[in-house]
Design a protein around this motif. Structure first.
Motif, PDB file in Angstrom:
ATOM      1  N   ARG A   4     -49.388   8.044 -10.827  1.00 27.77           N
ATOM      2  CA  ARG A   4     -49.375   9.238  -9.981  1.00 27.77           C
ATOM      3  C   ARG A   4     -48.565   8.908  -8.736  1.00 27.77           C
ATOM      4  NH1 ARG A   4     -54.697  10.116  -9.217  1.00 27.77           N
ATOM      5  NH2 ARG A   4     -54.750  11.299 -11.127  1.00 27.77           N
ATOM      6  N   VAL A   5     -47.740   9.854  -8.309  1.00 22.12           N
ATOM      7  CA  VAL A   5     -46.877   9.666  -7.146  1.00 22.12           C
ATOM      8  C   VAL A   5     -47.713   9.851  -5.881  1.00 22.12           C
ATOM      9  CG1 VAL A   5     -44.842  10.510  -5.942  1.00 22.12           C
ATOM     10  CG2 VAL A   5     -44.881  10.505  -8.433  1.00 22.12           C
ATOM     11  N   THR A   6     -47.646   8.851  -4.961  1.00 22.17           N
ATOM     12  CA  THR A   6     -48.378   8.939  -3.696  1.00 22.17           C
ATOM     13  C   THR A   6     -47.454   9.260  -2.532  1.00 22.17           C
ATOM     14  OG1 THR A   6     -48.173   6.560  -3.373  1.00 22.17           O
ATOM     15  CG2 THR A   6     -50.179   7.352  -4.432  1.00 22.17           C
ATOM     16  N   GLN A   7     -46.160   8.962  -2.673  1.00 22.67           N
ATOM     17  CA  GLN A   7     -45.150   9.310  -1.674  1.00 22.67           C
ATOM     18  C   GLN A   7     -43.933   9.852  -2.401  1.00 22.67           C
ATOM     19  OE1 GLN A   7     -44.322   5.756   0.548  1.00 22.67           O
ATOM     20  NE2 GLN A   7     -45.577   6.470   2.253  1.00 22.67           N
ATOM     21  N   GLN A   8     -43.357  10.897  -1.879  1.00 20.58           N
ATOM     22  CA  GLN A   8     -42.192  11.519  -2.492  1.00 20.58           C
ATOM     23  C   GLN A   8     -41.024  10.539  -2.515  1.00 20.58           C
ATOM     24  OE1 GLN A   8     -41.457  15.505  -1.147  1.00 20.58           O
ATOM     25  NE2 GLN A   8     -39.265  15.150  -1.158  1.00 20.58           N
ATOM     26  N   ASN A  10     -36.935   9.651  -4.645  1.00 23.67           N
ATOM     27  CA  ASN A  10     -35.887   9.947  -5.623  1.00 23.67           C
ATOM     28  C   ASN A  10     -35.814   8.792  -6.606  1.00 23.67           C
ATOM     29  OD1 ASN A  10     -34.697  12.416  -5.173  1.00 23.67           O
ATOM     30  ND2 ASN A  10     -33.341  11.645  -3.577  1.00 23.67           N
ATOM     31  N   LEU A  17     -36.184  14.056  -8.123  1.00 26.78           N
ATOM     32  CA  LEU A  17     -37.075  13.954  -6.982  1.00 26.78           C
ATOM     33  C   LEU A  17     -38.510  14.087  -7.488  1.00 26.78           C
ATOM     34  CD1 LEU A  17     -37.520  13.895  -3.875  1.00 26.78           C
ATOM     35  CD2 LEU A  17     -37.463  16.389  -3.975  1.00 26.78           C
ATOM     36  N   HIS A  18     -39.307  13.034  -7.299  1.00 26.26           N
ATOM     37  CA  HIS A  18     -40.717  13.059  -7.708  1.00 26.26           C
ATOM     38  C   HIS A  18     -41.552  13.380  -6.478  1.00 26.26           C
ATOM     39  CE1 HIS A  18     -39.808  11.525 -11.661  1.00 26.26           C
ATOM     40  NE2 HIS A  18     -39.112  10.540 -11.113  1.00 26.26           N
ATOM     41  N   ARG A  19     -42.371  14.417  -6.574  1.00 27.90           N
ATOM     42  CA  ARG A  19     -43.179  14.876  -5.450  1.00 27.90           C
ATOM     43  C   ARG A  19     -44.587  14.290  -5.522  1.00 27.90           C
ATOM     44  NH1 ARG A  19     -40.371  18.791  -2.826  1.00 27.90           N
ATOM     45  NH2 ARG A  19     -38.758  19.836  -4.017  1.00 27.90           N
ATOM     46  N   ILE A  20     -45.299  14.341  -4.415  1.00 22.05           N
ATOM     47  CA  ILE A  20     -46.656  13.811  -4.335  1.00 22.05           C
ATOM     48  C   ILE A  20     -47.553  14.528  -5.334  1.00 22.05           C
ATOM     49  CG2 ILE A  20     -48.681  13.563  -2.845  1.00 22.05           C
ATOM     50  CD1 ILE A  20     -46.759  13.355  -0.487  1.00 22.05           C
ATOM     51  N   ASP A  22     -47.368  14.223  -8.655  1.00 21.52           N
ATOM     52  CA  ASP A  22     -46.782  14.255  -9.998  1.00 21.52           C
ATOM     53  C   ASP A  22     -47.306  13.078 -10.812  1.00 21.52           C
ATOM     54  OD1 ASP A  22     -45.297  16.431  -9.260  1.00 21.52           O
ATOM     55  OD2 ASP A  22     -43.393  15.357  -9.097  1.00 21.52           O
TER      56      ASP A  22
END
Length: 87
Positions: A4-8, A10, A17-20, A22
């Motif tokens: 899981r993405v914790t900080q946005q 690239n 661009l992976h956002r928080i 995702d």
């Protein structure tokens, strides 16, 4: 592995661009590569199929939990990790 993405951030390989929040499915090597740069992702533990316990099982489990809590509270000596030196 799922992460899981914790900080946005690239993704330099896919230019996305992976956002928080995702959730991504990445290889172990790619996870290590991202974690070396920064703390942008966290590993998501895979949930296993859990069945709901019956009422009788819940009563048995609660009784054993109470007993184990009482047993786990012996007196412990606080240690700081420093050795005592005599003068």
């Amino acid at each position: 592995m799922k992460v899981r993405v914790t900080q946005q951030f690239n993704d330099k390989h896919s230019k996305i661009l992976h956002r928080i929040g995702d959730e991504l499915d990445l290889s172990v090597d790619r996870i290590n590569e991202i974690l070396r740069v920064g703390n942008f992702i966290e590993i998501v533990e895979e949930e296993t199929e859990q069945t709901k316990p019956t009422e009788q099982n819940e009563l048995v489990n609660s009784e054993t939990n109470e007993e184990s809590v009482e047993e786990e509270q012996p007196e412990t000596v606080k240690t700081t990790g420093r050795r005592k030196r005599s003068k």
